[in-house]
Motif scaffolding. Structure first.
Motif, mmCIF file in Angstrom:
data_model
loop_
_atom_site.group_PDB
_atom_site.id
_atom_site.type_symbol
_atom_site.label_atom_id
_atom_site.label_comp_id
_atom_site.label_asym_id
_atom_site.label_seq_id
_atom_site.Cartn_x
_atom_site.Cartn_y
_atom_site.Cartn_z
ATOM 1 N N THR A 137 39.543 44.363 43.493
ATOM 2 C CA THR A 137 38.290 43.666 43.841
ATOM 3 C C THR A 137 38.193 42.332 43.097
ATOM 4 N N ALA A 138 38.524 42.348 41.808
ATOM 5 C CA ALA A 138 38.377 41.119 41.010
ATOM 6 C C ALA A 138 39.339 40.024 41.460
ATOM 7 N N ASN A 139 40.493 40.412 41.991
ATOM 8 C CA ASN A 139 41.490 39.414 42.417
ATOM 9 C C ASN A 139 41.579 39.279 43.936
ATOM 10 N N ALA A 140 40.517 39.726 44.609
ATOM 11 C CA ALA A 140 40.560 39.806 46.075
ATOM 12 C C ALA A 140 40.796 38.463 46.752
ATOM 13 N N ASP A 141 40.364 37.368 46.100
ATOM 14 C CA ASP A 141 40.426 36.077 46.774
ATOM 15 C C ASP A 141 41.431 35.103 46.154
ATOM 16 N N LEU A 142 42.317 35.637 45.346
ATOM 17 C CA LEU A 142 43.438 34.829 44.828
ATOM 18 C C LEU A 142 44.587 34.906 45.822
ATOM 19 N N PRO A 143 45.432 33.865 45.908
ATOM 20 C CA PRO A 143 46.621 34.030 46.754
ATOM 21 C C PRO A 143 47.470 35.199 46.235
ATOM 22 N N ALA A 144 48.024 35.988 47.139
ATOM 23 C CA ALA A 144 48.800 37.162 46.718
ATOM 24 C C ALA A 144 49.999 36.753 45.862
ATOM 25 N N SER A 145 50.453 35.495 46.017
ATOM 26 C CA SER A 145 51.585 35.017 45.204
ATOM 27 C C SER A 145 51.261 35.039 43.714
ATOM 28 N N LYS A 146 49.951 35.002 43.383
ATOM 29 C CA LYS A 146 49.548 34.985 41.961
ATOM 30 C C LYS A 146 49.423 36.400 41.375
ATOM 31 N N LEU A 147 49.570 37.412 42.202
ATOM 32 C CA LEU A 147 49.417 38.786 41.704
ATOM 33 C C LEU A 147 50.652 39.215 40.922
ATOM 34 N N SER A 148 50.456 40.169 40.001
ATOM 35 C CA SER A 148 51.604 40.748 39.298
ATOM 36 C C SER A 148 52.363 41.636 40.291
ATOM 37 N N HIS A 149 53.571 42.030 39.895
ATOM 38 C CA HIS A 149 54.384 42.893 40.763
ATOM 39 C C HIS A 149 53.644 44.206 41.057
ATOM 40 N N GLY A 150 52.989 44.746 40.015
ATOM 41 C CA GLY A 150 52.256 46.012 40.184
ATOM 42 C C GLY A 150 51.086 45.850 41.137
ATOM 43 N N GLU A 151 50.384 44.700 41.037
ATOM 44 C CA GLU A 151 49.249 44.463 41.946
ATOM 45 C C GLU A 151 49.744 44.317 43.387
ATOM 46 N N LYS A 152 50.905 43.675 43.546
ATOM 47 C CA LYS A 152 51.464 43.546 44.904
ATOM 48 C C LYS A 152 51.807 44.925 45.469
#
Ligand code: ADP
Length: 245
Positions: A137-152
């Motif tokens: 929820t907190a990272n819902a509007d960041l580009p997915a490229s910015k997510l950690s491997h685990g979040e992806k």
């Protein structure tokens, strides 16, 4: 004994005479979370391939919800309610997690209205509910490229759930993750196991211990043994197979 969602009966898969699966018998109860382990080359990938219809058994039957999958194509099997997550996340990196999930939900909605003239909305979770479930929820509007491997990995599991499958097949979801990310993925799978049947292929034994009540060990294309994590880890046949690697 519970209702079976999946039954594999005497399945053999031969590639030019080499048996990647050999008289394999297996069943999964509805609502069960099962982990499949086994040394390299044991047949784990081929096992998932015969369930999704990517590979057809040379002999034997695969029954999903009691129906023989033999004559069905891969996309027809997927529509019956089998979703597969591959090892590497396949998310759209230029879109946000919210957009990735919206896209999957919309595709699903279109598919359902084309097939049945109505949506499956009663069973579908909302995008915000899914974001909550996968802890993004907190990272819902960041580009997915910015997510950690685990979040992806968690996002892709969310995209799989958005397709409303009854059976989730998850291939090595924690390879390369930190301990904390591994635990998050484990907690997500445990939460999803409340409402789905799940099969996970995994090597990380700590992770297996976190999520699994029952483990199936594959070796040379057949089931070597099944039981809880302590039973399989202490089984002399399993020790021999792993030491022999
Ligand atoms: P695992 O996932 O447990 O490592 P696989 O299912 O990938 O095992 O492979 C089991 C065995 O089948 C391996 O020996 C592999 O080389 C063989 N195999 C898998 N797919 C094919 C194929 N398409 N053609 C020939 N041999 C294959």
């Amino acid at each position: 004994m519970g209702e079976k969602i999946l039954a594999i009966e005497d399945v053999t898969v031969s590639f030019d005479g080499f048996k990647a699966l050999k008289d394999l018998n297996f069943s999964l109860d509805k609502g069960e979370l099962r982990v499949i382990i086994g040394p390299n080359g044991a047949g784990k990938t081929t096992f998932l391939d015969v369930i999704t219809g990517k590979t057809k058994p040379t002999q034997g039957r695969v029954l999903f919800k009691g129906k023989n999958l033999r004559s069905l194509k891969e996309h027809q099997i997927a529509r019956m309610g089998i979703g597969r997550k591959f090892q590497t996340p396949r998310v759209y990196l230029n879109l946000t997690p919210r957009e990735n999930l919206e896209l999957t939900c919309n595709q699903q909605k279109k598919l359902w209205s084309t097939l049945f003239g109505k949506s499956k909305s009663a069973e579908r979770q909302t995008v915000s509910g899914l974001l909550e479930t996968i802890g993004l929820t907190a990272n819902a509007d960041l580009p997915a490229s910015k997510l950690s491997h685990g979040e992806k990995q968690r996002l892709e599991i969310g995209m799989l759930v958005a397709q409303s499958p009854d059976l989730l097949l998850v291939d090595e979801p924690v390879a390369g993750l930190t301990d904390e990310e591994t635990e998050n993925v484990g907690n997500l799978l445990l939460a999803l196991a409340q409402s789905h049947s799940i099969m996970v292929i995994e090597h990380d034994m700590e992770f297996v211990r976190q999520i699994a009540r029952k483990v199936t060990v594959l070796h040379q294309g057949s089931v070597l043994c099944e039981g809880n994590i302590d039973e399989v880890q202490n089984d002399p046949r399993v020790i021999e197979v792993y030491l022999g690697q």
